[in-house]
Design a protein around this motif. Structure first.
Motif, short mmCIF file in Angstrom:
data_model
loop_
_atom_site.label_atom_id
_atom_site.label_comp_id
_atom_site.label_asym_id
_atom_site.label_seq_id
_atom_site.Cartn_x
_atom_site.Cartn_y
_atom_site.Cartn_z
N LYS A 19 -0.41 -8.14 -4.98
CA LYS A 19 0.03 -6.75 -4.58
C LYS A 19 1.35 -6.84 -5.43
O LYS A 19 2.31 -7.61 -5.25
CB LYS A 19 0.12 -6.65 -3.21
N SER A 21 4.47 -4.39 -6.92
CA SER A 21 5.48 -3.40 -6.43
C SER A 21 6.44 -3.03 -7.42
O SER A 21 6.59 -3.75 -8.34
CB SER A 21 6.40 -3.78 -5.40
N ARG A 72 1.73 4.84 -2.66
CA ARG A 72 3.13 4.81 -2.90
C ARG A 72 3.66 5.47 -1.48
O ARG A 72 3.12 5.68 -0.59
CB ARG A 72 3.66 6.22 -3.66
N THR A 78 8.82 3.49 -3.75
CA THR A 78 8.10 2.32 -4.19
C THR A 78 6.55 2.81 -4.44
O THR A 78 6.03 3.58 -3.72
CB THR A 78 8.22 1.18 -3.17
N PHE A 80 2.82 0.79 -5.21
CA PHE A 80 2.38 -0.55 -5.14
C PHE A 80 0.83 -0.22 -5.84
O PHE A 80 0.22 0.65 -6.18
CB PHE A 80 1.92 -0.78 -3.50
#
Length: 116
Positions: A19, A21, A72, A78, A80
């Motif tokens: 994942k 970020s 998001r 952020t 992702f």
């Protein structure tokens, strides 16, 4: 000025997950369309996934459909990229992209390596 800081890359075996970020500085995140692109050695940078500012529309490259998910969190500034069922062909440097009208900003990139 918008700055993008990426994290989450690394080495993973085929079939594994990662994942990514991307944290965006400033107070303009809710106005930004966001995306993830990747570039493998000797190849051009290509679209992986995009998401609009309100997350009402997403776009994926054909090669990652069903495996990757972009999302998001506008409260955390952020975006992702959840990557599942990773393949060796996914090996590349992954870049975060922010766009507001004609202005584009890129992150520094994070390396993703899929190998046994």
């Amino acid at each position: 000025q918008v700055q993008l800081v990426e994290s989450g890359g690394g080495l993973v075996q085929p079939g594994g997950s990662l994942k990514l970020s991307c944290v965006v500085s400033g107070n303009a995140f809710r106005s930004l369309n966001m995306g993830w692109y990747r570039q493998a050695p000797g190849k051009q940078r290509e679209l992986v996934a995009e998401i609009t500012r309100l997350a009402d529309t997403t776009t994926y490259a054909e090669s990652v459909k069903g495996r990757f998910t972009i999302s998001r969190d506008n409260d955390k500034n952020t975006v992702f990229l959840q990557m599942n069922s990773l393949k060796p062909e996914d090996t590349a440097v992954y870049y975060c992209k922010a766009q507001l009208l004609g202005i584009i900003r890129w992150g520094q990139g994070t390396q993703v390596t899929v190998s046994s």
